[in-house]
Design an enzyme around this catalytic site. Structure first.
Site, PDB file in Angstrom:
ATOM      1  N   GLU A 429      23.379 -83.308  51.852  1.00 25.60           N
ATOM      2  CA  GLU A 429      23.617 -82.072  52.604  1.00 25.60           C
ATOM      3  C   GLU A 429      22.290 -81.353  52.867  1.00 25.60           C
ATOM      4  O   GLU A 429      21.581 -80.968  51.947  1.00 25.60           O
ATOM      5  CB  GLU A 429      24.545 -81.181  51.773  1.00 25.60           C
ATOM      6  CG  GLU A 429      24.745 -79.790  52.320  1.00 25.60           C
ATOM      7  CD  GLU A 429      25.558 -78.907  51.352  1.00 25.60           C
ATOM      8  OE1 GLU A 429      25.981 -79.417  50.285  1.00 25.60           O
ATOM      9  OE2 GLU A 429      25.743 -77.735  51.665  1.00 25.60           O
ATOM     10  N   ASP A 502      26.167 -79.750  47.448  1.00 32.95           N
ATOM     11  CA  ASP A 502      26.109 -78.674  46.463  1.00 32.95           C
ATOM     12  C   ASP A 502      27.482 -78.420  45.856  1.00 32.95           C
ATOM     13  O   ASP A 502      28.509 -78.724  46.464  1.00 32.95           O
ATOM     14  CB  ASP A 502      25.609 -77.375  47.128  1.00 32.95           C
ATOM     15  CG  ASP A 502      24.092 -77.318  47.123  1.00 32.95           C
ATOM     16  OD1 ASP A 502      23.500 -77.765  46.117  1.00 32.95           O
ATOM     17  OD2 ASP A 502      23.509 -76.847  48.126  1.00 32.95           O
ATOM     18  N   ASP A 504      29.123 -75.867  45.742  1.00 32.27           N
ATOM     19  CA  ASP A 504      29.650 -74.585  46.235  1.00 32.27           C
ATOM     20  C   ASP A 504      30.634 -74.823  47.389  1.00 32.27           C
ATOM     21  O   ASP A 504      30.994 -75.958  47.688  1.00 32.27           O
ATOM     22  CB  ASP A 504      28.495 -73.669  46.675  1.00 32.27           C
ATOM     23  CG  ASP A 504      27.669 -74.315  47.786  1.00 32.27           C
ATOM     24  OD1 ASP A 504      28.094 -75.383  48.301  1.00 32.27           O
ATOM     25  OD2 ASP A 504      26.610 -73.774  48.139  1.00 32.27           O
ATOM     26  N   ASP A 506      30.397 -74.497  50.683  1.00 34.55           N
ATOM     27  CA  ASP A 506      29.917 -75.319  51.792  1.00 34.55           C
ATOM     28  C   ASP A 506      29.861 -76.789  51.410  1.00 34.55           C
ATOM     29  O   ASP A 506      30.246 -77.664  52.180  1.00 34.55           O
ATOM     30  CB  ASP A 506      28.516 -74.858  52.229  1.00 34.55           C
ATOM     31  CG  ASP A 506      28.594 -73.661  53.157  1.00 34.55           C
ATOM     32  OD1 ASP A 506      29.721 -73.337  53.603  1.00 34.55           O
ATOM     33  OD2 ASP A 506      27.536 -73.049  53.421  1.00 34.55           O
TER      34      ASP A 506
END
Ligand code: TSJ
Length: 639
Positions: A429, A502, A504, A506
């Site tokens: 990413e 990640d 998180d 996103d």
């Protein structure tokens, strides 16, 4: 009286039925559950014929407690007079002479004698007993057969009825000596076909009743909308693109054509055709005629309305059928069934008539409903563009050299090794994490593909759009397997495909989008266990010279509990992938000896299929519901 029946022709008759008992498979396909249900259809078809002839509106099918079945209609009643050829009553002839059905009362559309069309005598031959009641002229006539078709009670008047009560009631009990596998009827099997018959014969009421102990239920099937109601049912879980179901019908030379259709937002065609209520799985002249007319009329309309420009290619048959749900029903007095399974209508005269009837009605619909027409033509044109684009894109991914090579290699930092069994590819990413990963990798075996921004949601896009998406094309090319009909697992260039995102919102969004892509385009890769999710640690614990990365709070607490009470330690929450330097990224997420990978399993993908459809599909409501119920699973994904 009884002896009178035993003349030469009677002996022939019994020989006929005996032949059926010797080789039941030849007459009803098999003696399995399928063959058993076939008996019901042989009888029901006769009642349907009476409905087609216009004399019957009500049919009732009852499963009795002893596993016999009763079929009732309110038609004219099988004629009870003497049949010229056999010298027996027509009822008895129908039940004892092989292939006698259909040969009397000629004309009209007939289901019976259609697909298998072996007739009531075959049911008689394969039953322990059969009882037929005919309600006619204020009288109840009855005849009874036993033990494979022997007349045990000749036709006789057994009572009186009201003058307006007419019809036929037949009860038969399948012979367990023939149906050795099972003699139990399946309600759902009967229901599916009975409902279909109700759709195909609008206004006809068919009741199905289960009278067996513990099974008691009764349903009534009657559809004033006929096959339109069928289309409505088929589109129930889809999103129609125009409100009204289009219903067309017409008749030429005694051949009746009825068509119902509606487009939905999906990309698949659902076209079913019937001839005299028999599902013509293999299509035939009625289906060909309608399909050709559909393509022609839509092209004409698209040209005349200037939606299709002079230079545009014509819309293909496939284009105009994308997202189409359509039922075609043809009624014809002399159907010719052809093909491998005798489910292809062969009558050549039907094609032109089907085409005419459809063209006329459909053209009028488009003229009278310009808004719907526009939506339909736009849908077909999108399908056409998609087809052309997909063709191009497939050709590009098929022939490696054709892809924009500079761009491709600009993105992918491939590994040196060409040995797929030791090679890995990280889908990373963001550019900055990508950069660190390239520096921190083992260049021999680890390839890095940095992903910019979000991956296209393939659940919402058609193949062409997916294939015109650069990110996706790069992934396809990197994997080496091709997609769709060209897919070849043995060409996979990496043993492990590792999604590195990640921890998180996103990150999990991108992960779900990638898994959606894999699930739709590369399912075998997932099934073969090649797909993994990297698990970057959430915390780093330092004490003395030791650096320990832990995955989550639970692991953190467990690890801290192992330290002796007065150990001094530092604990820090890890940064996002993008903020790690090459060394950190290697340590925590990439080093074969230290990293933690989670293999995406087949079970994951199966569960994911639903997750994907619900999260990524068109329908908002199930998606919201699903997120509310599975908030932890989707990690607060903002969809
Ligand atoms: F054949 C059968 F026994 F399987 C059977 C036939 C079973 C059931 C449930 C119904 C029927 C059936 C037959 N219902 N209605 C009829 N109609 C005739 O046989 C019939 C009556 C009158 C005339 C006519 O020309 O006057 C012609 C026919 C074919």
């Amino acid at each position: 009286m009884k002896e009178e029946h035993y003349d030469a022709s009677d002996i022939q008759v019994l020989e006929g039925l005996e032949a059926v008992r010797k080789r039941p498979g030849m007459y009803i396909g098999s003696t399995s559950g399928r063959g058993l249900h076939h008996l019901v259809w042989e009888i029901v078809d006769n009642a349907i014929d009476e409905a087609l002839a216009g004399y019957c509106d009500d049919i009732e099918v009852i499963i009795n407690p002893d596993n016999s079945v009763t079929v009732k209609d309110d038609g004219r009643g099988i004629p009870v007079g003497i049949h010229k050829k056999t010298g027996l009553s027509t009822v008895e002839t129908v039940y004892t002479v092989l292939h006698a059905g259909g040969k009397f009362g000629g004309g009209g559309y007939k289901v019976s004698g259609g697909l298998h069309g072996v007739g009531a005598s075959v049911v008689n031959a394969l039953s322990s007993w059969v009882e037929v009641k005919v309600y006619q002229d204020s009288k109840i006539h009855q005849i009874r057969f036993e033990n494979g078709g022997h007349t045990v009670e000749p036709l006789a008047v057994v009572g009186e009825c009201s003058p307006d009560r007419t019809g036929t009631t037949v009860t038969f009990k399948p012979d367990p000596e023939i149906f050795t596998e099972t003699t139990e009827f399946d309600y759902e099997t009967l229901k599916t076909r009975i409902r279909e018959l109700a759709f195909l014969n609008k206004g006809l009421r068919i009741i199905l009743c289960d009278d067996r102990p513990n099974m008691q239920q009764k349903e009534e099937f009657v559809y004033e909308g006929g096959i339109s109601a069928y289309v409505e049912l088929l589109n129930k879980n889809k999103t129609p693109i125009h409100e009204d179901i289009i219903h067309l019908e017409g008749k030429e030379d005694d051949i009746q054509i009825e068509v119902a259709l509606q487009y939905n937002s999906s990309y698949t065609a659902n076209v079913y055709s019937f001839a005299n209520n028999i599902n013509t799985h293999e299509g035939g002249t009625h289906e060909d005629g309608v399909k050709q007319a559909l393509t022609r009329i839509i092209n004409n309309y698209a040209r005349n309305s200037k939606m299709l420009k002079d230079n545009d290619e014509n819309l293909s048959g496939e284009d105009v059928r994308e997202g189409l749900t359509m039922i075609i029903s043809c009624k014809i007095s002399d159907p010719q069934f052809e093909g491998q399974t005798k489910t292809k209508l062969g009558n050549s005269e039907v094609k032109k008539i089907a085409s005419n009837v459809f063209s006329e009605g459909f053209e009028r619909f488009l003229m009278e409903n310009p808004q719907d027409a526009k939506l339909i033509v736009e849908k077909c044109m999108t399908a056409s563009r998609a087809r052309l684009a997909a063709k191009k894109a497939r050709e590009m991914t098929r022939r490696k050299g054709d892809l924009d090579v500079t761009n491709f290699y600009g993105k992918l930092a491939d590994c040196k090794s060409k040995d797929a069994s030791v090679s890995e590819i990280f889908l990373v990413e963001g550019d900055s994490a990508g950069g660190s990963a390239i520096k921190g990798r083992d260049g021999m075996t680890q390839a890095i593909l940095p992903l910019r921004g979000k991956i296209l949601n393939v659940e919402k896009a058609r193949l062409d759009r997916a294939l015109s998406n650069e990110e996706i094309r790069t992934i396809i090319t990197a994997f080496g397997t091709g997609i769709g009909e060209d897919f070849d697992l043995s060409k996979l260039r990496y043993d492990k495909i590792i999604i590195m995102t990640d921890a998180d919102v996103d990150g999990s969004h991108i992960r779900v989008l990638l898994l959606t892509l894999f699930y739709r385009f590369f399912k075998p890769i997932v099934e073969a266990g090649h797909v993994y999710a990297a698990q970057p640690p959430l915390f780093v614990i330092k004490h003395g010279k030791t650096i320990k990365y832990v995955l989550d709070e639970k692991e953190r607490d467990e690890y801290l509990a192992t330290l002796s009470p007065n150990t001094k330690y530092d604990i820090a929450r890890m940064k996002g992938l993008g903020e790690m330097d090459a060394e950190e990224l290697n340590e925590t997420t990439m080093d074969i000896n230290k990293r933690i990978l989670r293999q995406i399993t087949v079970d994951d993908t199966m569960a994911a299929d639903e997750v994907f459809s619900k999260l990524m599909g068109e329908e908002v409501e199930p998606r919201r519901e699903f997120i509310e119920q599975n908030a932890t699973y989707v990690e607060n994904l903002d969809v």
